[in-house]
Design a protein around this motif. Structure first.
Motif, PDB file in Angstrom:
ATOM      1  N   THR A 164       0.832  -1.217   0.000  1.00 50.19           N
ATOM      2  CA  THR A 164       0.000   0.000   0.000  1.00 50.19           C
ATOM      3  C   THR A 164       0.862   1.260   0.000  1.00 50.19           C
ATOM      4  O   THR A 164       0.443   2.294   0.516  1.00 50.19           O
ATOM      5  CB  THR A 164      -0.935   0.013   1.225  1.00 50.19           C
ATOM      6  OG1 THR A 164      -0.136  -0.030   2.424  1.00 50.19           O
ATOM      7  CG2 THR A 164      -1.904  -1.154   1.197  1.00 50.19           C
ATOM      8  N   ALA A 165       2.049   1.179  -0.587  1.00 45.19           N
ATOM      9  CA  ALA A 165       2.967   2.325  -0.547  1.00 45.19           C
ATOM     10  C   ALA A 165       2.353   3.557  -1.211  1.00 45.19           C
ATOM     11  O   ALA A 165       2.384   4.664  -0.650  1.00 45.19           O
ATOM     12  CB  ALA A 165       4.279   1.946  -1.234  1.00 45.19           C
ATOM     13  N   ASP A 168      -0.870   4.792   0.740  1.00 46.35           N
ATOM     14  CA  ASP A 168      -0.521   5.518   1.974  1.00 46.35           C
ATOM     15  C   ASP A 168      -0.044   6.928   1.663  1.00 46.35           C
ATOM     16  O   ASP A 168      -0.443   7.897   2.324  1.00 46.35           O
ATOM     17  CB  ASP A 168       0.560   4.752   2.740  1.00 46.35           C
ATOM     18  CG  ASP A 168       0.056   3.412   3.271  1.00 46.35           C
ATOM     19  OD1 ASP A 168      -1.175   3.242   3.350  1.00 46.35           O
ATOM     20  OD2 ASP A 168       0.897   2.539   3.573  1.00 46.35           O
ATOM     21  N   THR A 171      -3.146   9.100   0.176  1.00 46.20           N
ATOM     22  CA  THR A 171      -4.144   9.476   1.187  1.00 46.20           C
ATOM     23  C   THR A 171      -3.559  10.458   2.196  1.00 46.20           C
ATOM     24  O   THR A 171      -4.258  11.357   2.677  1.00 46.20           O
ATOM     25  CB  THR A 171      -4.683   8.223   1.904  1.00 46.20           C
ATOM     26  OG1 THR A 171      -3.580   7.453   2.416  1.00 46.20           O
ATOM     27  CG2 THR A 171      -5.502   7.363   0.958  1.00 46.20           C
ATOM     28  N   ALA A 172      -2.273  10.295   2.501  1.00 47.28           N
ATOM     29  CA  ALA A 172      -1.621  11.246   3.406  1.00 47.28           C
ATOM     30  C   ALA A 172      -1.553  12.635   2.788  1.00 47.28           C
ATOM     31  O   ALA A 172      -1.574  13.647   3.498  1.00 47.28           O
ATOM     32  CB  ALA A 172      -0.213  10.755   3.749  1.00 47.28           C
ATOM     33  N   ASP A 196      -2.061  -1.541  -3.750  1.00 48.15           N
ATOM     34  CA  ASP A 196      -1.564  -0.898  -4.965  1.00 48.15           C
ATOM     35  C   ASP A 196      -1.655  -1.864  -6.142  1.00 48.15           C
ATOM     36  O   ASP A 196      -1.355  -3.057  -6.005  1.00 48.15           O
ATOM     37  CB  ASP A 196      -0.099  -0.485  -4.794  1.00 48.15           C
ATOM     38  CG  ASP A 196       0.087   0.642  -3.798  1.00 48.15           C
ATOM     39  OD1 ASP A 196      -0.925   1.258  -3.411  1.00 48.15           O
ATOM     40  OD2 ASP A 196       1.238   0.899  -3.403  1.00 48.15           O
TER      41      ASP A 196
END
Length: 672
Positions: A164-165, A168, A171-172, A196
Motif C-alpha cells: 500500500t505504498a 498511503d 491518502t496522506a 496498490d
C-alpha cells in the motif's frame, strides 16, 4: 464555457504577427512577414503572415488561417485550449459561465482522476531515486542505456514493493481512496481491503495528447513473472485503444517531419527519442487500433511501421498495414535485422545512421509483401495466386482511387498480369466492405432504436479534464470528412469559394443583361444573387461540410459584416469544420505569390457579372447530372416501392433539361 464577449475580446486582442512570432522567427517583407514554415521542412521561406489581414498562409503545404487557428495547429490543441492560451498571452481574465450540477460533477471527477494520476507519476519518479528504486529500477534503466535526462523527460519511475505504498502516500497527501481505485492505481480485494495495483515494477507514464498523465505501463524485472507488462485498466480518463505511448512528446516532430514512426515496445520508443529520432510513438502494449491510427492522422498522413525483424514483428507489421490504409494514410515498413529491435539498434548506431537506415530500408507494402510472401510461395502456382490475391486485397484498403490504380499497375508489372483482373478483385473487395459497413450502420441504428448502448460500449469518449474540447469538437484541425456527393463537390466548392471571396461585392449588370433589375440603384450583392438562385430552385448544398460553411457565411452576411470580418469569424469559428473549409477555400492553394495573397480577398472586377451566373449554371448542370445518376441506379435495381414508369419519365425530362442548360452555357452547340 467561455462567454462570447470574452471570446470576442480574446480574438480582437490577438495579433497574428505576435502569436506566430512566439514560435517562428519572422522577417519583414514589405507590409508582411515571411519565414520558413513551422509545419513542414523547407529551406526557402514560403510562409507569409499578413498583419493587415490577420492571417497566415504557407504556399508550400497550403496551411493558413488566423492566430487562433495557428495555435491549434502548432500546439495540436482544441478550440477552447487555444482560446485559453491566447487569453494568457494577452493577460485577459477568463470567467466561465455557470455549468449544470451534473457537468460540474463530471468535470471535477475527471480532474480529480488526472490529479491523482499526476501525483502517482511524481511518487514513482521519486521512488526511482532512493532505496529499493535506485538499486533495482534505476539500475535497470541505466543497464538499458537510458540517460538521466531521458528518464526525467519521460517521467519514468519505480513502483515499490510495499502493498500500500502509493495508497498511503496519496491518502496522506489528501487524495481520496475512491479516486485511486477509479484511476486504476489501486485494487479493492474480496475482503474489502485495498492494495496498490503496481508493485515492484519500473513505470512508464502514459500521457494524453494534451500532456496529462492518464495511465501507466509497468514492467516487472522478475524473469519468472509471466505478466511482463501490466497496464492501467480503462478508466474515465483513459481508453487504451485511443492512446499512443509518447504522443505528447512526439506530436510536434511528427507534424514537422510529416511522418510518424510506429514501434512496439515502451523502451523502443524511449530509446529512439534518446537517439534523436523523436517522431516515434508506441502502441501501449496493444495491437494497433483504428482509433490510434486516427490519432496519428491528426498530425500526419504518413506512417512508417518499424518492428522487430523476427517472426512476431513481421506478423504485427502485416496486421497493421491494412488498418493504416483503411484510415486513408500512407504506410511504409522498415524491418530491422533479425535479432534487433528499435531499442538495441538505436543504442548501436548514431542518429544519422538510424535515419539513413530508415530512409534506405523503408519499403511500400507491395514490395514488402511481395518479397516476404514469395519466399513461401516458391514455384508453387497456387501459392503464388494466393500471394497476388492477398496483395490485391490489401490494395483494396487504399482509399485514394489514383493511388489504388498506381499500385495495381505496379503489381501487374511485377507479376506479368493483366491489370483488369486485379481491378476486378479489388472492386469486389470494396463492394463487400461497403455492404458490411452498411449492415453495421443498420445494426447500430436498430440498437439505438431499442435503447441499447453502441457496440463500443460505455466510456467511448476519453476524458481529459477541464481542458477537453466540447463534445463533437475535434482537437486541432482534423481532416474534412469525405464528400457525400462527389459529383457536386467541385461545383459546390467553386460556388462557396466565390461566396467567401466576393460575397459582399455588388454585381453591376449592363442594361441589356437578363439579370438587370431595371434600377441603377438596385445592384445585387453576390451573396444575395447566389442565395436567390438556390432558393428559386429549392436547392441546398449536398455536401455537409460545405453546406454548414455556406449557412454560417449567410448568417454573418445578414448581420452586415464585411468580407474580411466574415472570413475572420469563420476561421475562428468553434465549429472547426467550418473553420477548415474557410481556410482551404479562401486561398487558392495553387497561387504561389505573395501578390495573390495580398489581392485574394480584395479583387473586385467586372468579370464577376459573367462569372457568377456561369458557376450557378454549372451547378445546376451538376445537380441534374447527379439526379440522373440516381435514377440510373433506380432503373438498374428497381425496388417494390419504385414506379419504373415515373422514373423513366423523370429521366427523360431531366435529360432534355440538361441539354438546354448545356446549350445555354455553351457546352453544347445550339441547333441552327
Amino acid at each position: 464555457m467561455i462567454p462570447q464577449e470574452t471570446v470576442d475580446q480574446i480574438l480582437d486582442a490577438a495579433r497574428i504577427e505576435e502569436v506566430v512570432g512566439d514560435f517562428v522567427t519572422l522577417k519583414r517583407r514589405g507590409a508582411n512577414f515571411v519565414a520558413c514554415c513551422p509545419f513542414h521542412n523547407e529551406k526557402t521561406p514560403s510562409f507569409y503572415v499578413s498583419p493587415s489581414k490577420g492571417l497566415y498562409k504557407c504556399f508550400g503545404c497550403g496551411k493558413g488561417g488566423t492566430a487562433l487557428g495557428f495555435v491549434m495547429e502548432q500546439e495540436h490543441c482544441s478550440y477552447v485550449e487555444a482560446l485559453r492560451y491566447l487569453a494568457r498571452r494577452y493577460h485577459i481574465e477568463v470567467k466561465e459561465e455557470e455549468e449544470s450540477a451534473e457537468a460540474i460533477a463530471a468535470r471535477q471527477k475527471s480532474e480529480s482522476l488526472l490529479l491523482v494520476s499526476e501525483f502517482a507519476q511524481k511518487f514513482f519518479a521519486e521512488q526511482l531515486l532512493k532505496g529499493e528504486g535506485r538499486s533495482v529500477g534505476y539500475a535497470y534503466f541505466k543497464s538499458r542505456g537510458l540517460e538521466d535526462e531521458t528518464i526525467s523527460r519521460f517521467g519514468l519511475g519505480w513502483a515499490p514493493s510495499g502493498r500500500t505504498a502509493l495508497i498511503d502516500a496519496a491518502t496522506a497527501a489528501g487524495y481520496k481512496l475512491e479516486y485511486l481505485i477509479d484511476a486504476g492505481l489501486a485494487v479493492r480485494r474480496e475482503d474489502g481491503s485495498c492494495v496498490d495495483k503496481f508493485r515492484e515494477r519500473v513505470m512508464f507514464p502514459i500521457h494524453s495528447v494534451s500532456g496529462r498523465v492518464v495511465a501507466f505501463s509497468g514492467r516487472t524485472l522478475h524473469a519468472d513473472n509471466p505478466a511482463k507488462y501490466v497496464n492501467s485498466p480503462e478508466t474515465e480518463i483513459y481508453i487504451k485503444s485511443r492512446n499512443l505511448l509518447g504522443i505528447w512528446f512526439a506530436k510536434s516532430e511528427i507534424s514537422r517531419e510529416d511522418r510518424c514512426i510506429l514501434v512496439e515496445g515502451n523502451v523502443d520508443m524511449v530509446m529512439m527519442h534518446q537517439c534523436g529520432i523523436r517522431n516515434v510513438v508506441a502502441s501501449c502494449g496493444t495491437s494497433l487500433t483504428s482509433e490510434q491510427v486516427r490519432l496519428i492522422r491528426k498530425f500526419t498522413n504518413n506512417v512508417t511501421i518499424m518492428y522487430d525483424g523476427d517472426s512476431a514483428g513481421i506478423h504485427a507489421a502485416m496486421r497493421g498495414i491494412g488498418l493504416v490504409l483503411r484510415e486513408g494514410l500512407d504506410v511504409h515498413i522498415v524491418l530491422l535485422p533479425d535479432g534487433e529491435d528499435p531499442d538495441s539498434f538505436s543504442r548501436k548506431h548514431t542518429r544519422d545512421e538510424v535515419r539513413e537506415y530508415i530512409e534506405t530500408r523503408s519499403r511500400d507494402f507491395i514490395s514488402f509483401k511481395s518479397d516476404l510472401l514469395m519466399k513461401d510461395a516458391g514455384n508453387d502456382p497456387l501459392k503464388k495466386a494466393h500471394l497476388i490475391n492477398d496483395i490485391a486485397d490489401t490494395i483494396a484498403d487504399v482509399q485514394d482511387p489514383v493511388k489504388r490504380s498506381v499500385y495495381v499497375e505496379d503489381v501487374a508489372r511485377r507479376f506479368n498480369l493483366d491489370s483488369a483482373l486485379l481491378f476486378q478483385r479489388i472492386a469486389s473487395d470494396r463492394k463487400k466492405a461497403k455492404e458490411e459497413a452498411l449492415k453495421e450502420r443498420e445494426r447500430e441504428e436498430r440498437r439505438a432504436r431499442a435503447g441499447l448502448p453502441a457496440a463500443g460500449g460505455p466510456g467511448e469518449r476519453q476524458a481529459e479534464g477541464p481542458l477537453s474540447p466540447p463534445e463533437g469538437t475535434p482537437s486541432g484541425p482534423a481532416p474534412l470528412p469525405p464528400a457525400e456527393n462527389p459529383i457536386l463537390e467541385p461545383a459546390e466548392k467553386e460556388l462557396l469559394t466565390t461566396l467567401l471571396k466576393y460575397g459582399a461585392d455588388q454585381l453591376e449588370f449592363e442594361t441589356d443583361s437578363e439579370f438587370y433589375s431595371g434600377d441603377e440603384e438596385d445592384k445585387p450583392y453576390v451573396a444575395d444573387f447566389i442565395r436567390s438562385a438556390l432558393d428559386a430552385d429549392q436547392a441546398s448544398l449536398a455536401n455537409t461540410a460545405l453546406r454548414k460553411t455556406y449557412d454560417a457565411y449567410m448568417a454573418l452576411f445578414e448581420e452586415g459584416y464585411s468580407t474580411g470580418e466574415i472570413l475572420r469569424r469563420l476561421c475562428d469559428s468553434s465549429d472547426r469544420t467550418v473553420a477548415r473549409v474557410t481556410a482551404e477555400l479562401c486561398f487558392d492553394r495553387h497561387q504561389l505569390t505573395v501578390k495573390h495573397f495580398e489581392e485574394s480577398l480584395t479583387t473586385r472586377d467586372s468579370w464577376l457579372v459573367t462569372y457568377v451566373p456561369k458557376i450557378l449554371l454549372v451547378y445546376t448542370e451538376k445537380r441534374i447530372v447527379s439526379r440522373l445518376e440516381e435514377l440510373k441506379t433506380l432503373m438498374a435495381q428497381p425496388s417494390r416501392d419504385s414506379d419504373l414508369s415515373a422514373i423513366l419519365k423523370e429521366y427523360s425530362t431531366l435529360s432534355e433539361v440538361l441539354i438546354k442548360v448545356r446549350r445555354k452555357s455553351g457546352r453544347v452547340k445550339s441547333k441552327e
